[in-house]
Design a protein around this motif. Structure first.
Motif, short mmCIF file in Angstrom:
data_model
loop_
_atom_site.label_atom_id
_atom_site.label_comp_id
_atom_site.label_asym_id
_atom_site.label_seq_id
_atom_site.Cartn_x
_atom_site.Cartn_y
_atom_site.Cartn_z
N ALA A 94 0.87 -1.17 0.00
CA ALA A 94 0.00 0.00 0.00
C ALA A 94 0.91 1.22 0.00
CB ALA A 94 -0.91 0.00 1.22
N GLU A 95 0.55 2.20 -0.83
CA GLU A 95 1.31 3.44 -0.92
C GLU A 95 0.37 4.62 -0.81
OE1 GLU A 95 3.45 3.54 -4.59
OE2 GLU A 95 4.50 1.67 -4.17
N ALA A 96 0.84 5.71 -0.24
CA ALA A 96 0.07 6.95 -0.15
C ALA A 96 1.01 8.10 0.16
CB ALA A 96 -1.00 6.84 0.92
N ASP A 97 0.50 9.32 0.03
CA ASP A 97 1.31 10.48 0.39
C ASP A 97 1.57 10.52 1.89
OD1 ASP A 97 1.30 11.28 -2.26
OD2 ASP A 97 -0.36 12.70 -1.99
N ARG A 98 0.54 10.09 2.68
CA ARG A 98 0.69 10.07 4.14
C ARG A 98 -0.17 8.95 4.73
NH1 ARG A 98 0.08 14.73 7.16
NH2 ARG A 98 -0.42 13.48 8.95
N ALA A 99 0.20 8.52 5.92
CA ALA A 99 -0.58 7.50 6.64
C ALA A 99 -0.60 7.89 8.11
CB ALA A 99 0.04 6.12 6.47
N ASP A 100 -1.81 7.94 8.68
CA ASP A 100 -1.99 8.25 10.10
C ASP A 100 -2.61 7.04 10.78
OD1 ASP A 100 -1.08 10.87 9.71
OD2 ASP A 100 -3.07 11.57 9.16
N TYR A 101 -1.91 6.52 11.76
CA TYR A 101 -2.36 5.32 12.47
C TYR A 101 -2.75 5.72 13.89
CZ TYR A 101 -2.03 0.84 14.94
OH TYR A 101 -2.27 -0.26 15.72
N ASN A 102 -4.03 5.55 14.23
CA ASN A 102 -4.54 5.81 15.57
C ASN A 102 -4.58 4.47 16.30
OD1 ASN A 102 -6.38 6.06 17.81
ND2 ASN A 102 -6.92 8.06 16.99
N VAL A 103 -3.70 4.27 17.24
CA VAL A 103 -3.56 2.99 17.92
C VAL A 103 -4.82 2.63 18.71
CG1 VAL A 103 -2.22 1.69 19.63
CG2 VAL A 103 -1.06 3.23 18.03
N ALA A 104 -5.38 3.60 19.46
CA ALA A 104 -6.56 3.33 20.28
C ALA A 104 -7.77 2.94 19.44
CB ALA A 104 -6.89 4.55 21.14
N ASP A 105 -7.96 3.62 18.30
CA ASP A 105 -9.10 3.32 17.43
C ASP A 105 -8.85 2.11 16.54
OD1 ASP A 105 -10.33 5.54 18.46
OD2 ASP A 105 -10.00 6.80 16.69
N GLY A 106 -7.60 1.74 16.36
CA GLY A 106 -7.27 0.63 15.46
C GLY A 106 -7.55 0.98 14.01
N THR A 107 -7.32 2.27 13.64
CA THR A 107 -7.56 2.69 12.26
C THR A 107 -6.30 3.29 11.65
OG1 THR A 107 -8.34 4.87 12.98
CG2 THR A 107 -10.01 3.16 12.63
N VAL A 108 -6.17 3.08 10.36
CA VAL A 108 -5.11 3.69 9.58
C VAL A 108 -5.79 4.46 8.46
CG1 VAL A 108 -3.10 3.33 8.09
CG2 VAL A 108 -3.49 1.82 10.05
N VAL A 109 -5.49 5.74 8.37
CA VAL A 109 -6.03 6.58 7.31
C VAL A 109 -4.88 6.90 6.36
CG1 VAL A 109 -7.17 8.74 6.71
CG2 VAL A 109 -7.77 7.57 8.85
N MET A 110 -5.01 6.44 5.13
CA MET A 110 -4.01 6.73 4.10
C MET A 110 -4.63 7.74 3.15
SD MET A 110 -2.35 2.97 3.49
CE MET A 110 -0.77 3.59 2.91
#
Length: 168
Positions: free
Chosen positions: A103-119
């Motif tokens: 997976a590739e993207a300009d940015r990736a934000d991983y919220n550990v508590a929510d268990g989500t990755v936003v690319m």
């Protein structure tokens, strides 16, 4: 481990539907060994105790087992008073790789508590020869699903062993 959930999103990328402006994507369960060490390498590290952050810059590679996250810059934000990682923000062109999946993207934000990755930004998801692209992808690591939004495009390669019609 933090990287276990982050990197597990790479396993078994199988698109359900990729038509229109949004697409649901299923992610298989990857057996990741969280007992393996997480290794971080970078050209520089800057720690700010007062803000509870650390910034890795320059050829950042975070790995656990055979999975890798690479980016020019990764900001680590620690939970206040807990000493545990709250979130990771990778920027400057992010690549997540495990085997043939990437997976590739300009940015990736991983919220550990929510268990989500936003690319976000020029998202490209590949599995072997198949590819999906979009503007944004939100991965839910707890239930193994993702939502792709913003001009979703899918390319499925034909099975190489499929019989060809006569005259082709």
């Amino acid at each position: 481990m933090v990287m276990t959930r982050t990197l597990a999103l790479l396993g078994c990328l199988i698109p359900f539907a990729a038509f229109g402006q949004g697409a649901e994507v299923a992610f298989g369960t990857m057996q990741q060994d969280s007992s393996l060490p997480v290794e971080v390498s970078a050209d520089q590290l800057s720690v700010n105790q007062s803000s509870g952050t650390a910034i890795y810059t320059g050829n950042v590679v975070i790995g656990q087992g055979d999975m890798r996250l690479a980016a020019p810059r990764v900001l680590v934000v620690y939970a206040e008073g807990a000493g545990q990682i709250d979130r990771l923000e990778a920027t400057g062109g992010v690549t997540l790789v495990s085997g043939e999946e990437a997976a590739e993207a300009d940015r990736a934000d991983y919220n550990v508590a929510d268990g989500t990755v936003v690319m976000v930004g020029n998202v490209l998801l590949t599995q072997g020869e198949n590819a999906l692209t979009s503007d944004r992808m939100v991965v839910n690591l707890d239930d193994g699903t993702a939502q792709m939004d913003g001009r979703v495009r899918t390319v499925f390669q034909p099975d190489e062993e499929a019989p060809q019609g006569e005259g082709q």
